[in-house]
Design a protein around this motif. Structure first.
Motif, PDB file in Angstrom:
ATOM      1  N   SER A  17     -10.036  -0.552  -0.395  1.00 53.94           N
ATOM      2  CA  SER A  17      -8.960   0.107  -0.562  1.00 53.94           C
ATOM      3  C   SER A  17      -8.380   0.167  -1.975  1.00 53.94           C
ATOM      4  CB  SER A  17      -7.959   0.179   0.891  1.00 53.94           C
ATOM      5  OG  SER A  17      -6.781   0.868   0.439  1.00 53.94           O
TER       6      SER A  17
ATOM      7  N   ASN B 178       1.005  -1.285   0.085  1.00 56.69           N
ATOM      8  CA  ASN B 178       0.099   0.162  -0.030  1.00 56.69           C
ATOM      9  C   ASN B 178       0.919   1.221  -0.090  1.00 56.69           C
ATOM     10  OD1 ASN B 178      -2.624   1.185   0.367  1.00 56.69           O
ATOM     11  ND2 ASN B 178      -1.571   2.070   2.040  1.00 56.69           N
TER      12      ASN B 178
ATOM     13  N   TRP C 194      -6.817  -0.621   8.256  1.00 60.35           N
ATOM     14  CA  TRP C 194      -7.738  -1.435   7.952  1.00 60.35           C
ATOM     15  C   TRP C 194      -8.544  -2.389   9.034  1.00 60.35           C
ATOM     16  CZ3 TRP C 194      -3.187  -2.907   4.745  1.00 60.35           C
ATOM     17  CH2 TRP C 194      -3.169  -1.990   3.455  1.00 60.35           C
ATOM     18  N   ARG C 195      -9.679  -2.575   9.118  1.00 65.13           N
ATOM     19  CA  ARG C 195     -10.364  -3.248  10.219  1.00 65.13           C
ATOM     20  C   ARG C 195     -11.021  -4.424   9.776  1.00 65.13           C
ATOM     21  NH1 ARG C 195     -13.315   1.879  13.733  1.00 65.13           N
ATOM     22  NH2 ARG C 195     -11.482   3.061  13.974  1.00 65.13           N
TER      23      ARG C 195
ATOM     24  N   ALA D 210     -12.567  -3.866   4.024  1.00 67.94           N
ATOM     25  CA  ALA D 210     -11.712  -2.532   4.083  1.00 67.94           C
ATOM     26  C   ALA D 210     -10.537  -2.465   3.093  1.00 67.94           C
ATOM     27  CB  ALA D 210     -11.375  -2.013   5.538  1.00 67.94           C
ATOM     28  N   ILE D 211      -9.926  -3.691   3.502  1.00 67.63           N
ATOM     29  CA  ILE D 211      -8.590  -4.058   2.499  1.00 67.63           C
ATOM     30  C   ILE D 211      -9.003  -3.828   0.983  1.00 67.63           C
ATOM     31  CG2 ILE D 211      -6.793  -5.363   1.844  1.00 67.63           C
ATOM     32  CD1 ILE D 211      -6.754  -6.257   4.749  1.00 67.63           C
TER      33      ILE D 211
ATOM     34  N   TRP E  35     -12.645   6.628   6.602  1.00 67.37           N
ATOM     35  CA  TRP E  35     -12.524   6.245   7.999  1.00 67.37           C
ATOM     36  C   TRP E  35     -13.589   6.871   8.867  1.00 67.37           C
ATOM     37  CZ3 TRP E  35     -11.761   9.866  11.811  1.00 67.37           C
ATOM     38  CH2 TRP E  35     -10.960  11.024  11.174  1.00 67.37           C
TER      39      TRP E  35
END
Length: 198
Positions: free
Chosen positions: A162, A119, A153-154, A158-159, A192
């Motif tokens: 992204s 990332n 990331w939670r 979410a990953i 977020w």
């Protein structure tokens, strides 16, 4: 002392954690002078702070400081993509697409350290496309300042979101659509705020 910096940026140290020079010397097989120079460099970059008569500790941003940091990043990154939309090259697009594919493949491994590194590499390369080294370096420095204690990331979702953003960013960059790209960057940086699944 690049190993110390890498560990700091990857979350190996907690926000507010004290960094003892003797421990760093031992854990990183480093000489005292090199440790001192590394700590001074990290302090200058606002990744750690020096407390008089106490030593160094990992920066622990307040909510307000983190808010200011994201706001500043948003302003700079939206400006950078406007330039990138005009200055991007075919090589930029080729390399960025390959990076998105690499990240997508790495999602399956579930290795968060690898994903964080990929990332970071993507964002560094993406802002190189603005062809303004000073701007790209400032964006990178601000991004790194926000890493200690970052929410990150939670979830797997979410990953994936992204990286989906990254793919869309490349499509808009390739199309030269600076306005739409600017709006996407704003959403990418501020998602977020939507909560745990944002």
């Amino acid at each position: 002392m690049s190993a110390l910096e890498a560990d700091l940026l990857s979350g190996a140290f907690r926000p507010g954690e004290w960094l003892k020079q003797t421990d760093i010397e031992t854990n990183y097989s480093a000489h005292r002078f090199d440790v001192r120079m590394a700590l001074l460099d990290l302090k200058t970059r606002h990744l750690i702070e020096h407390v008089k008569n106490r030593g160094y500790r990992v920066i622990n941003l307040t909510d307000r400081e983190r808010e200011d940091l994201i706001e500043t990043r948003t302003v700079l990154e939206k400006a950078a993509v406007q330039l990138a939309a005009k200055r991007r090259t075919s090589q930029d697009i080729i390399e960025l697409k390959a990076m998105v594919a690499q990240f997508d493949a790495a999602i399956e491994t579930g290795d968060l350290d690898v994903l964080r590194g990929l990332n970071s590499d993507f964002h560094d390369r993406f802002y190189e496309a603005c062809n303004n080294l000073t701007l790209a370096q400032e964006i990178k420095a601000l991004r790194q300042r926000g890493l200690p204690g970052a929410r990150g990331w939670r979830s797997l979702g979410a990953i994936r979101r992204s990286n989906d953003d990254h793919a869309q960013m490349i499509g808009l960059l390739e199309a030269g659509d600076g306005e739409a790209l600017s709006a996407l960057i704003d959403r990418h940086l501020n998602r977020w705020r939507e909560g745990p699944e944002g």
